[in-house]
Scaffold this motif. Structure first.
Motif, mmCIF file in Angstrom:
data_model
loop_
_atom_site.group_PDB
_atom_site.id
_atom_site.type_symbol
_atom_site.label_atom_id
_atom_site.label_comp_id
_atom_site.label_asym_id
_atom_site.label_seq_id
_atom_site.Cartn_x
_atom_site.Cartn_y
_atom_site.Cartn_z
ATOM 1 N N GLY A 40 26.428 67.906 95.529
ATOM 2 C CA GLY A 40 27.104 69.050 96.120
ATOM 3 C C GLY A 40 26.374 69.614 97.320
ATOM 4 N N GLY A 41 25.556 68.812 97.947
ATOM 5 C CA GLY A 41 24.811 69.252 99.119
ATOM 6 C C GLY A 41 23.770 68.233 99.513
ATOM 7 N N ARG A 42 22.971 68.573 100.496
ATOM 8 C CA ARG A 42 21.956 67.649 100.994
ATOM 9 C C ARG A 42 20.871 67.446 99.940
ATOM 10 N N PRO A 43 20.499 66.190 99.658
ATOM 11 C CA PRO A 43 19.491 65.926 98.616
ATOM 12 C C PRO A 43 18.118 66.472 98.986
ATOM 13 N N THR A 44 17.430 67.026 98.006
ATOM 14 C CA THR A 44 16.028 67.397 98.167
ATOM 15 C C THR A 44 15.168 66.185 97.842
#
Length: 221
Positions: A40-44
């Protein structure tokens, strides 16, 4: 002491065909998109694939395939990626880390929206096959539209073909009778943390909550 800066990959373009090989090609833009969809977003950093784990997995498969075929295979791995103009400084450490692990990198500038690396990946696979050294291929991608026909053709010719990816986005490979599918999360150590995944095909009896990828208020922006 060897100077690693002078190391030349035995399969560099223009080089003479090398020994029989198990080839891995990694579609970075496609897999990044699939991972971002799951998260649901940019991977850490905790959710970025560890390529040293992928490399060890490939070495193990190469050893097993060598025993099966009765000939020594050399694993070859290349990550294919796009570079958006102005982002070179951001991507350089990642590219250098890949090369230090033992992966080759094919980097292509993202000049237009449809400037993809898929044709380059297919050309690399076809080149190895045409050289007569290809004994197995692993494609890390969920892009069945571009890879399915070519991979099934190779499988029909007797080559072991594996697709690496996320089962949520690679139904074409999961359902194929001629291709093996391996979910990336099945590779030991490839992710530092378990991915927050919900399989709609295997829901718990009590159901599961699927959180939104972004707040509803974002629609008003």
């Amino acid at each position: 002491m060897n100077d690693v800066s002078s190391y030349v990959h035995p399969y560099a373009p223009g080089a003479q065909p090398g020994p029989d090989t198990l080839l891995l090609v990694w579609d970075a833009p496609n897999l990044d998109m699939g991972l971002g969809s799951i998260l649901g977003g940019r991977p850490t950093s905790n959710y970025r694939p560890r390529f040293d784990a992928v490399g060890r997995w490939l070495l193990d498969r190469g050893e097993a395939l060598s025993k099966e075929l009765g000939e020594e295979l050399v694993p070859e791995a290349t990550v294919f990626t796009n570079v958006i103009p102005g982002s070179a400084d951001m991507i350089r450490p990642w590219v250098e880390a890949l090369r230090n692990v033992g992966f080759a990198v094919f980097a292509k500038p993202k000049l237009q929206e449809d400037t993809d690396v898929d044709p380059d990946m297919l050309a690399h696979i076809r080149r190895r096959h045409g050289e007569g050294v290809l004994r197995g291929v692993v494609v890390a991608s969920a892009d069945g539209q571009n890879f399915k026909d070519d991979l099934e053709e190779l499988a029909a010719a007797g080559l072991p073909v594996t697709v690496l990816g996320f089962h949520e986005h690679a139904a074409w490979a999961v359902a194929s009778e001629s291709l093996e599918f391996v979910d990336l999360e099945e590779i030991p150590g490839v992710f530092r943390e378990p991915l927050p995944r919900v399989n709609l095909d295997q829901l718990p009896d009590m159901g599961a909550w699927l959180q939104p990828f972004r707040p509803l208020a974002a629609l008003s922006k």
